[in-house]
Each structure stands twice: as C-alpha cells, then as structure tokens.
Design a protein around this motif. Structure first.
Motif, PDB file in Angstrom:
ATOM      1  N   UNK A 427       0.916  -1.339  -0.061  1.00 40.01           N
ATOM      2  CA  UNK A 427      -0.130  -0.086   0.181  1.00 40.01           C
ATOM      3  C   UNK A 427       0.760   1.105  -0.059  1.00 40.01           C
ATOM      4  N   UNK A 428       0.922   2.051  -1.076  1.00 44.07           N
ATOM      5  CA  UNK A 428       1.768   3.125  -0.932  1.00 44.07           C
ATOM      6  C   UNK A 428       1.634   4.124   0.023  1.00 44.07           C
ATOM      7  N   UNK A 429       2.791   4.781   0.411  1.00 40.85           N
ATOM      8  CA  UNK A 429       2.789   5.916   1.284  1.00 40.85           C
ATOM      9  C   UNK A 429       1.906   7.019   1.254  1.00 40.85           C
ATOM     10  N   UNK A 430       1.767   7.426  -0.424  1.00 42.41           N
ATOM     11  CA  UNK A 430       1.188   8.281  -0.754  1.00 42.41           C
ATOM     12  C   UNK A 430      -0.387   8.295  -0.552  1.00 42.41           C
ATOM     13  N   UNK A 431      -1.100   7.489   0.030  1.00 44.63           N
ATOM     14  CA  UNK A 431      -2.386   7.109   0.394  1.00 44.63           C
ATOM     15  C   UNK A 431      -2.765   8.183   1.511  1.00 44.63           C
ATOM     16  N   UNK A 432      -1.808   8.772   2.293  1.00 45.26           N
ATOM     17  CA  UNK A 432      -1.933   9.489   3.428  1.00 45.26           C
ATOM     18  C   UNK A 432      -2.476  10.977   2.677  1.00 45.26           C
TER      19      UNK A 432
END
Length: 953
Positions: A427-432
């Motif tokens: 799950x990419x960190x950019x989901x934040x």
C-alpha cells in the motif's frame, strides 16, 4: 364539536351577508375569502391582513387582483403553514385564474369543485396532505385549465376520466400519490400537453401508440409505477421531448430505434425495468443528451462506439446489465462526462486511459472482468493533481499489478475500492495524501508489506477494509488518529505485534475485525473493546483479553522459597534427595489449581441447579390450567402454575405438558427458543415454542400486548399464533402445527427419518418452488403492510403444509425484546448467517423492512440453486449471492440451477427470478424493491401457459 364549528361558519356567513346588505361595496371576493379563511388554521398569522371590514381584498397578503376589474385573479398562499380544509368560499372567486396552495398542511378530500371556476388556468395543491379519491366530475368544466398539480399528497383511486375535458391542459402533475388503475385513454389525446408527470403511484397498463399524437410533449415521467409492455415506436413522433423517465416499472422488450428522432432530448432514464436487447448506434444521434441511465435491466451486447458522439453527456449509468466487450475509445470525446457507472456487467479488457483524463467525479467498474494493471491506465505524463475524482470503484475484477503511487494525486477522492482483484505490492505511502477519503477497501488481493503509517493523516476515514491479503508488520500507532473510524477489517493477514493501546480513543467504532492474524498481547481497553465480538479477534494465538477468551498473564514478583536444607547462597537452589527432585509450587501454579477447583465446583453447582430447574419446569408445565375463548379469556393462577391464554377454543392442554421437556417431541431449535410438538386433549396437534430469552423479554404487560397483536395476524402464508403461556421464568408461544416440515429439509435433505414430516419428497418441482417463492413474498408484503419486520427470515423458518403451500414462522418475535438493539438481534438470530442484510453491521444505517427483502433475495437463490447461503469448503467459503452473481455475469446461469431441476424448468421464468433475487440482495437498501413490487414482478415473470410438462417429467 363539528356542530359548533358548522353553526359558527353559518353565523359568520350570515353576518357577512348582513354587512354586505348594509354596505353594498363589499364584493363577492371579500365574502368568499373570509369564508375560505374560516376553514383554516393560521398558526403563523400569515393571513392577519385579511379583514372583513375592507372594501376590497386586493391588498391582502397572497391576493392579486386584475387592475382593470379590481377582482381577485390570483390566490397564492405557498408555504404559509396553513392547515385545515379547502372550503367553499373559493367558489365566490368567479374571476380567479390562478390558485396555488402548495407546501401547506391542508387535509381532507377535495370537497369543493373548483374545476367549475371557468376562468381558472392554474391549480397547484402540491405538497399538502389531501387524501381520498378525486371526484369523477371534478374536471368536467375545465376547458380553460392550463396547469394542474396535485403532487405529493395522499390522493388515491383512479385518475378521473373527466380529465379528457381539459382540452387546453399543458401541465399535468399527479406524482407522489396513491393513484391506481389505468390512466384514462383520453390523456393521450390532449395534444396541448407539454409535461406529464404521474411518477411514484400505483398506476398500471401500457403506453399506447396514441402517444405519438402528443407532439407538444416536452417531458414524460412515469417513474415508480407498475407499467408494463414495450415502449411503442410512436414515441419518436414526440420530437420536442427533452426528458423521458420510465424508471422503476416493468417495461420490457427492446428500446425502439425511433428514439433517435428525439434530437432535443437531454435525459433518458430507463432504470430498473425488464428491457432486453442491444443498444445500437442510434443513440449517437441524440447529440444533446446529458443523462443516460440504463441500469438494472437485461441489456446485452457491446456499448456502441456512437456514444462518443454525445459530447454533452454528463452522466452515463449502464450498471447491472449484461454488456460485454470494452468501453469504446471514442468516449474520450465525451469531454463533459462527470459520472460513469458500468458496474456489474461482463466488460472485458483494460481500464481505458481516458477515464483518468476527462476529469470525472465518479468511476464505477466493479464486478466486471477487467484485466491488466491500474498503473497502465494512469498516464503519469498528464497532470492529475487537480482532478475532480471523488469515487473510484474497480472492485471484483481481474486487475493485477501494483497500486500506483500517484494515487495520492487524486486529492478529492472520497471512496477508493479495489477489493477482490489480484493486486500485488504494498500500500503506497502516498495514500496519506487522500485527506478527503471516507472509505478505503483493498480487501481480497495479494498485497504485502505493512500498513503505511501515513494512513493516520486520512482524517476523514470512516471505513478501512484491508482483509484477506498478505499484510505483515504491526498496526501503525497513527491509526488512533482516525477518530471518525467506524468500520475496520484487517482479518486474514499476517499482522504481528500488539494492538496500540491508543486505539481505545476511537469512540465511533462499530466493527473492528483483526481475526486470523498473528497479533499478541492485550486488547485495548475502552467501551467498544470491552464488548467486541470474540469472532473479531479469534485465531490470534497469543492475543489475550476477555474477548479473546484468554486471560492475560499477570506481572507478579518472582516468589522466594526458603530451603532449610540449602547450604549455598542461592535461595532458589533445591538439593536432590534419594534420586528425586523436590517440587515447590509457584504462586501461578497455585492460582491455576485454585481456578480448576472453582471450575469443578461450578460445574457441580450448575448441574444440580439444572436438575432443580427441570424439576420445577416440569411441575410448572404439568400445572398449566385450562383456559380458552378470545383475547380476554385467560386464567391467572399463582406463580407456580402461570397464565395460559388461548385465542380460540378451550383445549385440554394438560395432556401435552410433558412434551416441553421431552426430546423426542422436539421439532427444532432457533435463536429464540426450542419448538416441540404436542397433542391437545381434542386430538389436535400444536407446536409450542419455549422462549429462551427470559432475561430479555419485556414485562408481562408488554409481552402480552405484543403477543396479542401477533395473534390477530391472519394470512394463509403465515403460521397462526393460537395462544401463549406466561410465568416470570417461562414463556411459551402456541402455534398451529404444520405437517410438511421446513423448507430447509426439502432443499438440503433429500431423505429424512423424521416421522413427523408427511408427504416428504426427494425434490421440489419448479412450479412448487415458484409457488413457495410467491407465497413467502405475499406473507412478507402482508407483514410490512402491518409495519412488522420479520428480522429472522431463513429456510428453516419457512414451513410447508400438506398441500405444499409455504407458511412463514417466527415473525415478529423481535418485538418481544425490550428494545430492537441490533447486537441483541444479531446474537439471537445468528443462525441466520448469510440471510442478514449488511446494514445490520452499521449502527448509522436504519433497520427497515428492506432487511427482510435482502433475506428474501437470499432465500430465492437458495430455493433455485438448492445450495445453502454460506457453504464452507475445505479451503474456501462460498457466499451464494456472490457465486450466483458471478455466474449471471458470465452467462452461466444454468450451472447454478439445482441439479434436481436440470431439464425440468422453463428458462424464461427461472432466469428472471434469479435476477430478481440478486436485485433483492443489493448492498444498498434503497436499491431493493418493496415486497409489493416483488409480487408484481413475479406475476409478470410467470408464463401464462401451464408448466405441467415440467412437473410430469
């Protein structure tokens, strides 16, 4: 009281007549309006300016006059908060051309025939509470009427035939009422009609060919009725049509190609019908279309390339059909499109790149056969940082590859659902960066790695579903910042470590499932985690706490044991004597032994207590007194004998009392108790349910009141409640005995040793199954009409009588509980696994009769397939609804039919019933039909010719 009011009105009327005789300037308009006002209540004092002493009403609030004649020409009282009835005073307004009383609280029938006011052009009575039928002669003198709206009231009966007299009528709005029957044929000859809206009624019949004569028609709205038949070719002659809404009916056949002549049309809505066939290139001729809704039908074939010609298109919904192939590349020309819903079809190929280039707000591709990588669909060379995308649902496809890291650039995203695919990677960190995200569902993929700590910045998140992946590592502490979280499912992963204690700050949690992981340590504290379901934390070997059914180790100081024989300095050293070790018991061992002793004593105590209770209950059952008659005939004794009420007759109950504790007479057990068969003194068999919810049952007064209500319910497809028995510790319900056993046994047990079941057959024919489905539908419709929700619909609660007719049991029992708490309900009816609607898991969604519709849909699929709602395989769990839906999408419906029916069923009936079952099991309650609609649909599905050939094979 009515006499007093009537006398007052007469006196007022006479008073005004006298005043008028003394003051000849007082005109009929003042007289009429004052009498009209006398029938009203004006809580907001909006009519305070209406003074009977005035010579003219032209300056009164809501009144307009013709400046030449000084007579009232318009009465507009919209939203004045008026209540009461529409009185005869209006008949004095001979020059009235507009009457608008919209958005008030007026009641009663239309007792005043205002249609006789020959100058009246506009009547608007919408958004009130008028009721009853409209008089047949209401429109007999309406030749001058241009517009009439009775919308949003409670009118019933047939639309009057006299409506044909309104030869100048341009606007007709009867929507949101309870009109029934067939529309008068004369309506289709009113060639001045520009707008026809009869949506949300109970109207039926077909659209006649005469519709072609309505050449001035701009909009037609027939939504949510019971219309049938095809759309006639003649509709193409209505060249000025701008909006066509035929949704939520039972129209059938193919759409006529003459629709291409409606070049001015901007809205086509054919949602929720029985349309079939393909959508061909003719749709490209409708260049002004903005909204196209073809969802929930049985369309097939490819989506035509010509749809790319509609540059004005804003909304396209083709969901819940049988469309195949790929979406056409020409759709990149649809520059204004905002919402695209192609879910639940059989579309193949990749996700088109233009989807992320057009600035759409919602993209829904769920439950198709799409393949390829999402990364390949997102063109990273295009700046999407200011995209409007709010909903992206590509769930239940065959997508692969990784979740693109650039997902964080869709900053307006509120819903992201990629569940049930074959996605890999982490799950990419950019989901934040998705600060607006409300719902994230990545379940049932092959994702690995840990849950990124950046998830804690998704402050709007209410639902986080990551179950059935290969996620590992610890839960990030940042999750405790998601204070809006309501639903969390991280089950079936490889998560390790302890659950952060700060999760107890998530005060809005409704569900939190971390089962089937490798978590350890103690569960967080707090109100939610103190009551969490054990199944939500199961299969974590070293997780401890009350819900995990495992005590957490207590940290105690190491015990000091002094050894008098020791000569060393180590106080814990124990010398060996005679070849044996000296065993010293630690405090933890002593605690374990003590606990075991307590358990043994508890078992002995409970056993003795049970024997005493059984003895007491046997005496209580044997002491049941005789009683009979209607609801008022009951016999009250002391607490040892209890109170028995039979709703009819005076049977000798004592001969059957032994059955209450006789296992041989037990018919079955359910969430609310065990059922026994017993024979009364008159030889009649009854079924007795011994309730096991004594601690939850209402007080005796409330219990008896609710039971008596249930006893009054009489329907051929419902099991009759014949009486009850009450003591504070024992409650019995006495039902009619149904001899044919339950539907579960007929479907899933081809043979049975139960001698209580007569006429048992190894399988049910299609006609028998259809009749059972129809009977269940009728029983639920009857309950819902009485505002009773069953809550516990399942095949074991459907009994079959000696004639093969279904009888639904266990209805209304939830009303015996002190409150309809969904946790209590779900625990009481946990045996209904697979039938329960998804809203049971969400406290924010209201439990309505649509829960029963969901259970009915599951039951329909169970009856047709012969499979249980949930079946546990060796390595998998098969959900019946999902299996059937997948088979329908792939054109494999025949494979789902019960093998005992193969070659013995009419496909033209079975397949629509399957699709009806799937519609009833929609995840969204509002998408499910009412049971009354279900009955109508079943009536349309059943072929008129007898299917005896299938029964005789």
């Amino acid at each position: 009281m009515r006499k007093v009011v009537g006398i007052c009105l007469i006196l007022l009327y006479l008073h005004i007549i006298v005043v008028k005789s003394l003051n000849p300037t007082l005109d009929d308009d003042v007289l009429g309006l004052i009498v009209f006002k006398a029938d009203l209540q004006d809580p907001e004092n909006k009519l305070s300016s209406w003074n009977e002493d005035d010579d003219s009403p032209c300056k009164w609030e809501g009144v307009k006059c013709n400046p030449r004649s000084n007579r009232v020409s318009a009465l507009v009282l919209d939203g004045f908060g008026l209540s009461g009835k529409m009185g005869r005073g209006l008949m004095q307004l001979k020059f009235l051309s507009k009457l608008s009383l919209a958005r008030n609280n007026l009641t009663g029938t239309i007792g005043v025939n205002i249609g006789q006011l020959t100058n009246l052009r506009v009547i608007d009575l919408s958004e009130n509470s008028f009721s009853g039928p409209v008089p047949d002669d209401f429109f007999e003198q309406c030749g001058s009427l241009r517009s009439i709206s009775l919308a949003n009231n409670k009118f019933s009966g047939r639309v009057p035939d006299s409506l044909v007299s309104c030869s100048s009528l341009g606007v007709l709005n009867f929507s949101s009422n309870q009109f029934s029957g067939i529309l008068p044929s004369g309506i289709w000859s009113l060639n001045g009609l520009r707008s026809l809206d009869v949506s949300d009624n109970l109207l039926e019949g077909e659209i006649p060919k005469e519709i072609g004569g309505l050449y001035n028609l701009r909009e037609i709205k027939l939504r949510k009725n019971q219309f049938t038949g095809p759309v006639p070719d003649e509709i193409g002659a209505c060249a000025l049509l701008r909006s066509v809404d035929l949704s939520e009916n039972s129209f059938s056949g193919s759409l006529p190609t003459t629709l291409q002549k409606l070049s001015l049309c901007d809205n086509l809505n054919f949602r929720s019908n029985l349309f079939t066939g393909e959508i061909t290139e003719w749709i490209g001729e409708l260049g002004r279309l903005q909204t196209v809704d073809l969802s929930k039908n049985m369309f097939s074939g490819a989506v035509p390339d010509a749809i790319g010609n509609i540059q004005s298109l804003r909304i396209l919904n083709i969901s819940d059909n049988g469309f195949t192939g790929s979406l056409p590349a020409s759709m990149i020309n649809c520059e204004n499109i905002q919402i695209l819903d192609a879910s639940r079809n059989s579309l193949t190929g990749f996700i088109p790149t233009w989807v992320f280039q057009l600035g759409l707000q919602a993209v829904l591709f769920s439950e198709n056969k799409l393949t390829g990588s999402i990364n390949g669909a997102v063109d990273l060379s295009i700046d999407v940082s200011h995209q409007n995308l709010q909903v992206l649902d590509v769930s239940h496809n065959e997508l692969s590859g990784e979740i693109p890291s650039d997902i964080g650039r869709f900053t307006s995203l509120r819903v992201l659902n990629m569940s049930k695919n074959s996605l890999t990677g982490g799950i990419p960190e950019t989901v934040g960066k998705l600060k607006a995200l409300n719902s994230l569902d990545l379940s049932e993929n092959q994702l690995n790695g840990s849950i990124p700590s950046s998830i804690g910045t998704c402050s709007s998140l209410t639902s986080l579903i990551l179950s059935r992946n290969n996620l590992s590592g610890q839960l990030p502490v940042s999750m405790s910042k998601l204070v809006a979280l309501e639903h969390v499912d991280l089950s079936f992963n490889k998560l390790t470590g302890t659950l952060p204690k700060s999760l107890e700050n998530l005060v809005h949690l409704v569900t939190f499932n971390v089962s089937h992981n490798q978590l350890q340590g103690e569960l967080p504290a707090g109100a939610f985690f103190n009551t969490i379901s054990p199944s939500s934390v199961s299969n974590n070997p070293t997780l401890c706490g009350a819900a995990a059914n495992k005590s957490c180790p207590t940290v105690l100081p190491k015990p000091i044991v002094l050894n008098p024989n020791s000569t060393g300095t180590d106080p814990d050293s124990v010398p060996q004597t005679l070849g044996h070790k000296k065993i010293l018991l630690s405090i933890s061992a002593l605690i374990a032994i003590g606990a075991a002793a307590v358990i043994i004593i508890g078992i002995i105590f409970i056993t003795v207590l049970n024997l005493r209770v059984r003895s007491t209950m046997s005496r209580s059952a044997a002491a049941v007194p005789l009683s009979g008659g209607d609801f008022s005939s009951s016999h009250t004794t002391d607490t040892h004998s209890g109170k028995l009420v039979m709703f009819s007759g005076e049977p000798d109950f004592s001969t059957g009392a032994h059955a209450l504790l006789n296992k041989d007479c037990e018919l079955g057990r359910g969430g609310f108790g065990a059922v026994y068969r017993t024979v009364l003194g008159d030889g009649r068999s009854v079924a007795i349910k011994k309730l096991t919810v004594s601690s939850l049952v209402k007080s005796q007064e409330d219990f008896e009141r609710e039971v008596k209500k249930l006893g009054k319910i009489n329907h051929p497809n419902l099991v009759s409640l014949e009486g009850y028995y009450w003591t504070p510790s024992l409650q019995l319900l006495i039902y009619e005995y149904v001899s044919g056993g339950n539907l579960y046994r007929h479907l899933h047990e081809s043979t049975t040793q139960d001698e209580n079941i007569v006429n048992n057959r190894s399988s049910l024919t299609w006609n028998e199954r259809f009749n059972i489905i129809l009977g269940i539908a009728k029983s639920l419709a009857h309950l819902h009409h009485l505002n009773i929700i069953h809550y516990n619909l399942k095949s074991s609660n459907v009994l079959i009588d000696g004639l093969g007719e279904p009888k639904v049991a266990d209805f209304g029992l939830a009303r015996l509980l002190p409150m309809l708490d969904r946790y209590v309900l779900s625990s009481k009816i946990q045996s209904a696994l697979g039938y329960m609607a998804p809203e049971f898991a969400c406290k924010t969604v209201k439990i309505t009769d649509k829960c029963d519709v969901y259970g009915f849909g599951v039951l329909v699929l169970e009856i047709i397939t012969g499979k249980r709602p949930v079946e546990y395989m060796e390595d998998d769990v098969v959900i019946l609804c999902d299996m059937v839906r997948g088979a329908v999408e792939e054109g494999r419906v025949d494979e789902c039919i019960d093998e005992r029916l193969q070659g013995k069923f009419p496909a033209e009936e079975v397949i629509p019933v399957v699709k009806l079952g799937l519609i009833c099991t929609s995840q969204v309650p509002s998408n499910r039909p009412d049971m009354a609609e279900v009955i109508n649909i079943l009536g349309l599905i059943k072929c008129p010719e007898s299917q005896e050939e299938y029964d005789n094979n």
